[in-house]
Design an enzyme around this catalytic site. Structure first.
Site: not given
Ligand code: NI
Length: 190
Positions: A100, A142-143, A146
């Site tokens: 990341c 993953h994004e 966030h």
């Protein structure tokens, strides 16, 4: 527009849930998206979430055509995804190494759903509804994590599979074999 500095783990912006975009005509939204692409390109990431550059909006971007960092990965179309909702299409998960931009120099082995559907809006406010698998699905998960204040280390099941890239590569070379997992996919940095 500009390349922004990417916030690192520990910064409160990365821990807070982001808020939904309501005004798709806001010039500040268009500016944010340009900054995000500028920053992602400069950092050679595969994706970026708005809170990584200090925005509090539910906006992620991802995609690349080809990069030497992921030579085996099929291209992912450059995508802007706003107010995303992800659903797993089945319960199958895979493990792969992730990195990341907010946690430079480290990586960990992260389980993710292999088949997902993601819905949301593009930069113009048009509805998006897409099915994705494998690496594409991993990047999106993953994004979008966030935006909920979740960083990939929070997802790691076995913390022995988390460390500095330099050390992991040394250990890997010494073992003259892959790291101890038989379901390792492709590396993901962002
Ligand atoms: Ni990230």
């Amino acid at each position: 527009m500009a390349v922004k500095s990417v916030l690192r783990m520990g910064d409160p912006h990365l821990q807070c849930p982001c808020v939904e975009v309501t005004d798709f005509g806001d010039p500040a939204l268009a500016g944010l998206i340009v900054d995000m692409f500028d920053t992602m390109c400069a950092e050679e990431g595969a994706g970026l979430a708005a809170n990584q550059i200090g925005s509090g909006l539910r906006v992620v971007i991802f995609g690349f055509k080809h990069t030497p960092r992921y030579p085996d990965c099929p291209p992912i179309p450059e995508t802007v995804l706003i107010n995303p909702v992800i659903s797993a299409l089945d319960q199958e998960q895979g493990l792969a190494w992730e990195g990341c931009l907010s946690i430079p120099g480290m990586r960990g082995l992260v389980p993710r759903y292999k088949h997902i559907r993601y819905q949301g809006y593009d930069a113009q406010g048009n509805v998006m509804d897409v099915e994705a698998t494998d690496f594409h699905a991993r990047v999106v998960q993953h994004e979008c994590d966030h935006l909920d204040g979740i960083l990939y280390p929070y997802r790691i099941n076995d913390m022995s599979q988390f460390g500095f890239i330099e050390e992991l590569e040394k250990a890997d070379a010494m073992a003259q074999a892959g790291l101890p997992c038989d379901d390792v996919g492709k590396d993901l940095t962002e």
